[in-house]
Design a protein around this motif. Structure first.
Motif, PDB file in Angstrom:
ATOM      1  N   GLY A  13       0.817  -1.198   0.000  1.00 31.70           N
ATOM      2  CA  GLY A  13       0.000   0.000   0.000  1.00 31.70           C
ATOM      3  C   GLY A  13       0.849   1.244   0.000  1.00 31.70           C
ATOM      4  O   GLY A  13       1.971   1.242   0.503  1.00 31.70           O
TER       5      GLY A  13
ATOM      6  N   SER B 195      -0.092   3.972   1.453  1.00 36.34           N
ATOM      7  CA  SER B 195      -0.475   4.733   2.631  1.00 36.34           C
ATOM      8  C   SER B 195      -0.155   3.932   3.881  1.00 36.34           C
ATOM      9  O   SER B 195      -0.109   2.708   3.853  1.00 36.34           O
ATOM     10  CB  SER B 195      -1.981   5.017   2.529  1.00 36.34           C
TER      11      SER B 195
ATOM     12  N   SER C 153      -2.211   3.856   6.255  1.00 37.19           N
ATOM     13  CA  SER C 153      -3.504   3.561   6.853  1.00 37.19           C
ATOM     14  C   SER C 153      -4.294   2.462   6.159  1.00 37.19           C
ATOM     15  O   SER C 153      -5.244   1.936   6.741  1.00 37.19           O
ATOM     16  CB  SER C 153      -4.354   4.832   6.925  1.00 37.19           C
ATOM     17  N   SER C 154      -3.931   2.068   4.924  1.00 32.44           N
ATOM     18  CA  SER C 154      -4.680   1.005   4.246  1.00 32.44           C
ATOM     19  C   SER C 154      -3.890   0.494   3.052  1.00 32.44           C
ATOM     20  O   SER C 154      -2.954   1.136   2.584  1.00 32.44           O
ATOM     21  CB  SER C 154      -6.049   1.510   3.785  1.00 32.44           C
TER      22      SER C 154
ATOM     23  N   SER D 188      -7.819  -6.789   1.659  1.00 35.64           N
ATOM     24  CA  SER D 188      -7.443  -5.436   2.058  1.00 35.64           C
ATOM     25  C   SER D 188      -7.167  -5.387   3.552  1.00 35.64           C
ATOM     26  O   SER D 188      -7.680  -6.199   4.319  1.00 35.64           O
ATOM     27  CB  SER D 188      -8.588  -4.464   1.748  1.00 35.64           C
ATOM     28  N   TRP D 189      -6.368  -4.398   3.938  1.00 34.17           N
ATOM     29  CA  TRP D 189      -6.102  -4.143   5.353  1.00 34.17           C
ATOM     30  C   TRP D 189      -6.285  -2.661   5.605  1.00 34.17           C
ATOM     31  O   TRP D 189      -6.208  -1.842   4.669  1.00 34.17           O
ATOM     32  CB  TRP D 189      -4.694  -4.600   5.754  1.00 34.17           C
ATOM     33  N   GLU D 190      -6.533  -2.324   6.871  1.00 36.90           N
ATOM     34  CA  GLU D 190      -6.588  -0.911   7.254  1.00 36.90           C
ATOM     35  C   GLU D 190      -6.180  -0.769   8.722  1.00 36.90           C
ATOM     36  O   GLU D 190      -6.367  -1.681   9.530  1.00 36.90           O
ATOM     37  CB  GLU D 190      -7.954  -0.300   7.014  1.00 36.90           C
ATOM     38  N   ARG D 191      -5.590   0.369   9.019  1.00 37.84           N
ATOM     39  CA  ARG D 191      -5.197   0.659  10.401  1.00 37.84           C
ATOM     40  C   ARG D 191      -6.457   0.950  11.206  1.00 37.84           C
ATOM     41  O   ARG D 191      -7.278   1.778  10.823  1.00 37.84           O
ATOM     42  CB  ARG D 191      -4.257   1.866  10.441  1.00 37.84           C
TER      43      ARG D 191
ATOM     44  N   PHE E 227      -4.339  -3.451  13.259  1.00 41.23           N
ATOM     45  CA  PHE E 227      -4.816  -3.431  11.882  1.00 41.23           C
ATOM     46  C   PHE E 227      -5.917  -4.466  11.708  1.00 41.23           C
ATOM     47  O   PHE E 227      -5.868  -5.542  12.296  1.00 41.23           O
ATOM     48  CB  PHE E 227      -3.666  -3.754  10.916  1.00 41.23           C
TER      49      PHE E 227
END
Length: 167
Positions: free
Chosen positions: A49, A51, A53-54, A83-86, A92
């Motif tokens: 990613g 970013s 954050s994701s 997908s992943w996100e903080r 996460f």
């Protein structure tokens, strides 16, 4: 010699200091990981990613029994992708999907893996809690009700790092 020494210093700084993200509160999730369960090494993943954050996530599980003890005639399952996100700090969330097909290529089921990954203070290990949900091959894993839900035992992972041979 000076150019080589400078390059080595930059290389070392890049490969050992990438995990901490100075522009956000916590570690960067991006990187490759080796996961362990009670039996030992069981999976490899890569989080990517632009970013902090994701981003995207790919997970390979070579020891995963896609037939679930011969309950399903699945001959092959894809790599988990998602997908992943903080969620906050070093925590996460991730959601990944894999599709299992039979010998003719017809979908048997969709596996949805959802987890919470918490990175250590040094950013090089994580603890994981996760759930796998199974949906029939013609269902929507974001709308339909799963026919099977399994909570996985808590497990962990270690960030892969550059380990060049001695010259």
């Amino acid at each position: 010699p000076l150019l080589l020494a400078s390059a080595l210093v930059l290389f070392t700084a890049h490969t050992t200091g990438f995990a901490k993200d100075n522009n956000s509160a916590g570690c960067r999730f991006q990187g490759s990981w080796i996961g362990y369960d009670a039996a030992g090494a069981s999976w490899l993943s890569t989080a990517a990613g632009q970013s902090a954050s994701s981003g995207t996530y790919a997970l390979e599980t070579p020891g995963f029994d896609v037939t679930f003890g011969q309950s399903f005639p699945a001959a092959y399952a894809s790599t988990f992708r998602g997908s992943w996100e903080r969620l906050d700090g070093n925590t996460f969330g991730a959601t990944l999907l894999a599709i299992a097909v039979d010998a003719s290529g017809a979908p048997v089921y969709i596996a949805k893996l959802s987890g919470i990954d918490t990175l250590s203070k040094d950013c090089n290990s994580m603890s994981i809690v996760a759930t796998v949900e199974l949906f029939w091959g013609n269902e929507d894993p974001f709308e339909d009700v799963p026919f099977l839900v399994m909570e996985l035992p808590p497990h962990g992972a270690t960030r892969l790092s550059v380990d060049p041979p001695a010259l």
